[in-house]
Write a protein that holds these residues in place. Structure first.
Motif, short mmCIF file in Angstrom:
data_model
loop_
_atom_site.label_atom_id
_atom_site.label_comp_id
_atom_site.label_asym_id
_atom_site.label_seq_id
_atom_site.Cartn_x
_atom_site.Cartn_y
_atom_site.Cartn_z
N ASP A 1 0.83 -1.22 0.00
CA ASP A 1 0.00 0.00 0.00
C ASP A 1 0.86 1.26 0.00
O ASP A 1 0.51 2.26 0.62
N TYR A 40 3.71 3.76 -2.53
CA TYR A 40 4.31 4.03 -3.83
C TYR A 40 5.77 3.63 -3.79
O TYR A 40 6.41 3.63 -2.73
N MET A 79 0.67 11.53 2.94
CA MET A 79 -0.64 10.87 2.94
C MET A 79 -1.61 11.76 3.72
O MET A 79 -1.28 12.25 4.81
N ASN A 80 -2.81 11.96 3.15
CA ASN A 80 -3.79 12.81 3.83
C ASN A 80 -4.63 12.01 4.81
O ASN A 80 -4.44 10.80 4.98
N GLU A 116 -7.56 10.95 4.58
CA GLU A 116 -8.36 9.91 3.90
C GLU A 116 -7.50 8.74 3.43
O GLU A 116 -7.95 7.91 2.65
N GLN A 117 -6.25 8.71 3.88
CA GLN A 117 -5.30 7.65 3.51
C GLN A 117 -4.99 7.65 2.02
O GLN A 117 -4.77 6.59 1.41
N GLU A 118 -4.95 8.83 1.41
CA GLU A 118 -4.61 8.98 -0.02
C GLU A 118 -3.23 9.62 -0.13
O GLU A 118 -2.94 10.61 0.54
N TRP A 119 -2.40 9.05 -1.00
CA TRP A 119 -1.07 9.59 -1.23
C TRP A 119 -1.15 10.81 -2.15
O TRP A 119 -1.96 10.85 -3.05
N TYR A 120 -0.26 11.79 -1.91
CA TYR A 120 -0.18 12.96 -2.77
C TYR A 120 1.24 13.52 -2.74
O TYR A 120 2.02 13.18 -1.85
N ASP A 148 -3.55 11.14 -10.77
CA ASP A 148 -2.98 9.81 -10.63
C ASP A 148 -1.46 9.94 -10.59
O ASP A 148 -0.86 10.51 -11.51
#
Length: 72
Positions: A13, A15, A49-50, A52-56, A64
């Motif tokens: 989970d 990158y 990671m924010n 919401e558990q989203e990578w950025y 993407d």
């Protein structure tokens, strides 16, 4: 500096950066810094990671992250 492409590793989970067919960075963690190619220019950034558990990538607008060209 080595150049590669961002890929998402579903087993961890996280990158990772793929440099060649069998050459990987080993998994990125929050706060890891590198350069990303945006609009034909290298831009320094870091991965986070924010809530919401989203990578950025900090300072980078991308829907993407997969396939973005990076170097470190």
């Amino acid at each position: 500096m080595k150049q590669g492409a961002l890929i998402f590793d579903e087993t961890t989970d996280r990158y990772d950066i793929r440099f060649d067919l069998a050459d990987y960075y080993g998994g990125l963690h929050c706060g890891d810094c590198f350069d990303v190619m945006i609009g034909g220019k290298w831009k320094p950034t870091r991965i986070e990671m924010n809530m919401e558990q989203e990578w950025y990538l900090v300072g980078v607008r991308a829907g993407d992250l997969n396939g973005l060209r990076v170097r470190l």
